[in-house]
Design an enzyme around this catalytic site. Structure first.
Site, mmCIF file in Angstrom:
data_model
loop_
_atom_site.group_PDB
_atom_site.id
_atom_site.type_symbol
_atom_site.label_atom_id
_atom_site.label_comp_id
_atom_site.label_asym_id
_atom_site.label_seq_id
_atom_site.Cartn_x
_atom_site.Cartn_y
_atom_site.Cartn_z
ATOM 1 N N ASP A 40 -0.276 -0.787 -0.100
ATOM 2 C CA ASP A 40 0.572 0.050 -0.948
ATOM 3 C C ASP A 40 -0.271 1.030 -1.761
ATOM 4 O O ASP A 40 -1.400 0.720 -2.148
ATOM 5 C CB ASP A 40 1.372 -0.864 -1.895
ATOM 6 N N ASN A 42 -0.556 4.611 -0.998
ATOM 7 C CA ASN A 42 -1.021 5.843 -0.330
ATOM 8 C C ASN A 42 -0.449 7.092 -0.993
ATOM 9 O O ASN A 42 -1.159 8.071 -1.225
ATOM 10 C CB ASN A 42 -0.575 5.846 1.143
ATOM 11 N N GLY A 43 0.844 7.048 -1.278
ATOM 12 C CA GLY A 43 1.505 8.217 -1.854
ATOM 13 C C GLY A 43 0.932 8.540 -3.233
ATOM 14 O O GLY A 43 0.612 9.701 -3.531
ATOM 15 N N ARG A 44 0.785 7.507 -4.067
ATOM 16 C CA ARG A 44 0.259 7.740 -5.428
ATOM 17 C C ARG A 44 -1.175 8.261 -5.382
ATOM 18 O O ARG A 44 -1.571 9.134 -6.148
ATOM 19 C CB ARG A 44 0.310 6.427 -6.232
ATOM 20 N N TRP A 45 -1.948 7.742 -4.449
ATOM 21 C CA TRP A 45 -3.340 8.179 -4.311
ATOM 22 C C TRP A 45 -3.384 9.687 -4.038
ATOM 23 O O TRP A 45 -4.173 10.412 -4.645
ATOM 24 C CB TRP A 45 -3.994 7.404 -3.161
ATOM 25 N N ARG A 53 1.637 13.699 0.190
ATOM 26 C CA ARG A 53 1.645 12.255 0.428
ATOM 27 C C ARG A 53 1.030 11.890 1.781
ATOM 28 O O ARG A 53 0.405 10.844 1.935
ATOM 29 C CB ARG A 53 3.077 11.719 0.374
ATOM 30 N N HIS A 57 -1.708 8.770 3.609
ATOM 31 C CA HIS A 57 -1.633 7.906 4.790
ATOM 32 C C HIS A 57 -2.867 8.075 5.674
ATOM 33 O O HIS A 57 -3.360 7.112 6.268
ATOM 34 C CB HIS A 57 -0.348 8.183 5.573
ATOM 35 N N ARG A 91 12.550 7.041 4.351
ATOM 36 C CA ARG A 91 11.715 8.116 3.772
ATOM 37 C C ARG A 91 12.016 9.444 4.470
ATOM 38 O O ARG A 91 12.594 9.462 5.555
ATOM 39 C CB ARG A 91 10.237 7.758 3.976
ATOM 40 N N LEU A 153 -10.912 -11.660 16.378
ATOM 41 C CA LEU A 153 -9.911 -11.404 15.331
ATOM 42 C C LEU A 153 -8.606 -10.989 15.993
ATOM 43 O O LEU A 153 -8.605 -10.130 16.877
ATOM 44 C CB LEU A 153 -10.381 -10.269 14.407
ATOM 45 N N ARG A 210 -1.349 -7.735 -1.855
ATOM 46 C CA ARG A 210 -0.661 -6.448 -2.018
ATOM 47 C C ARG A 210 -1.495 -5.594 -2.962
ATOM 48 O O ARG A 210 -1.957 -6.073 -4.004
ATOM 49 C CB ARG A 210 0.747 -6.625 -2.575
ATOM 50 N N GLU A 229 -1.006 -17.996 -0.422
ATOM 51 C CA GLU A 229 -1.523 -17.686 -1.765
ATOM 52 C C GLU A 229 -1.382 -16.176 -1.955
ATOM 53 O O GLU A 229 -1.727 -15.398 -1.057
ATOM 54 C CB GLU A 229 -2.997 -18.084 -1.877
HETATM 55 C C1 FPP Z 1 2.380 2.431 1.591
HETATM 56 O O1 FPP Z 1 2.054 3.409 0.634
HETATM 57 C C2 FPP Z 1 1.877 2.785 2.931
HETATM 58 C C3 FPP Z 1 2.624 2.985 4.075
HETATM 59 C C4 FPP Z 1 4.096 2.812 4.083
HETATM 60 C C5 FPP Z 1 2.064 3.427 5.351
HETATM 61 C C6 FPP Z 1 0.803 2.716 5.793
HETATM 62 C C7 FPP Z 1 0.393 3.204 7.133
HETATM 63 C C8 FPP Z 1 -0.818 3.677 7.427
HETATM 64 C C9 FPP Z 1 -1.915 3.797 6.463
HETATM 65 C C10 FPP Z 1 -1.085 4.115 8.843
HETATM 66 C C11 FPP Z 1 -2.283 3.380 9.397
HETATM 67 C C12 FPP Z 1 -2.008 1.973 9.770
HETATM 68 C C13 FPP Z 1 -2.928 0.977 9.905
HETATM 69 C C14 FPP Z 1 -2.561 -0.239 10.676
HETATM 70 C C15 FPP Z 1 -4.278 1.028 9.317
HETATM 71 P P1 FPP Z 1 3.226 4.225 -0.076
HETATM 72 O O2 FPP Z 1 3.476 5.463 0.712
HETATM 73 O O3 FPP Z 1 4.412 3.337 -0.263
HETATM 74 O O4 FPP Z 1 2.554 4.559 -1.455
HETATM 75 P P2 FPP Z 1 3.284 4.782 -2.859
HETATM 76 O O5 FPP Z 1 3.915 3.466 -3.225
HETATM 77 O O6 FPP Z 1 2.160 5.172 -3.760
HETATM 78 O O7 FPP Z 1 4.295 5.875 -2.656
#
Ligand code: FPP
Length: 267
Positions: A40, A42-45, A53, A57, A91, A153, A210, A229
């Protein structure tokens, strides 16, 4: 005592960290067998950096590779990544398209597939097969096939995955088998039911992580993670590297797990 970092792993060639950081040295029975991650933030980053956004990703995919390497180095044998949930279809279309394209370019591309193969990674796909764009579904299916004999793995990529949907589909398939006389209703137990899940052979999740400071499990592995856990990290997913995984593994190793029994009682 067996120390994981001395374990010889066939085909194991994770990229070294330039800093020389090493995974925690833990007894093998303190290393989680199955780690599952809700990636979780990616968007905020991206927003924090004034970027779209979608850039989050892209950066998030890099962290995915980091934790694959880190898991192998730490002696984890199953890693599951929640890449796209059944709820993520809600989304904007442009973002949905971009998540699939990042997955295809950064995880499923030919060079990446070779790398996974060389590291001895077996790829599995958990989730619904029917709605994912064909080019992603085909590539994931082929990768599952190509890596089926790898044992270092098991990387389960959860795409169009939702726990309720998984359980509902399993129940429907089982009901059909009962109706057609292939399964006796009286013989249904947990083991029998688990055979109808998306990836039936997945062991229970030991450690569920998470990122990004959110304290929810969001429909992720309700069957597999009942006794996991939980470790919540504040770091946004694109800032995660293998050292964060190792830190979570150390937190896990320090916990006492009783599975509802009393501390010290044997399973
Ligand atoms: C959550 O951040 C992230 C996702 C819904 C997408 C994750 C998918 C990838 C990174 C593609 C690559 C996949 C692998 C297996 C490495 P968010 O967008 O919900 O962030 P936010 O909560 O800050 O908006």
């Amino acid at each position: 005592m067996d120390v994981t970092s001395s374990r010889a792993l066939p085909g194991h060639r994770p990229g070294p960290r330039p800093s020389g950081d090493r995974p925690p040295r833990l007894p093998a029975d303190r290393v989680p067998r199955h780690v599952a991650i809700i990636m979780d933030g990616n968007g905020r980053w991206a927003t924090d950096r004034g970027l779209p956004r979608t850039d989050g990703h892209e950066a998030g995919a890099r962290s995915g590779w980091e934790v694959v390497h880190g898991a192998i180095e730490a002696g984890v044998t199953h890693l599951s990544l929640y890449a796209f949930s059944t709820e993520n279809w809600g989304r904007p279309q442009v973002e949905v398209r971009h998540i699939f394209s990042a997955l295809a370019r950064r995880v499923l591309a030919a060079a990446r597939q070779r790398e996974l193969e060389e590291m001895g990674v077996r790829v599995r796909w958990a989730g619904r097969r029917s709605r994912v764009p064909g080019y992603v579904a085909d590539a994931l299916g082929r990768l599952e096939d190509r890596t089926r004999n790898n044992t270092v793995l098991t990387l389960t990529v959860c795409v169009d995955y939702g726990g309720r949907s998984e359980i509902t589909e399993a129940a429907a398939a089982l009901a059909k088998d009962v109706y057609h006389g292939r399964v006796a209703a009286e013989s249904i137990d947990e083991q029998c039911f688990a055979r109808y899940l998306s990836v039936p052979e997945l062991p229970d999740v030991d450690l569920l992580i998470r990122t990004a400071g959110e304290l929810r499990v969001s429909n992720f592995f309700p069957w597999q993670a009942t006794y996991a856990e939980l470790v919540f990290l504040d770091t946004l997913w694109p800032d995660i590297d293998r050292r964060d995984l190792w830190r979570a593994v150390e937190i896990y190793a320090a916990r006492t797990r009783t599975h509802g029994r009393l501390p010290g009682a044997s399973a």
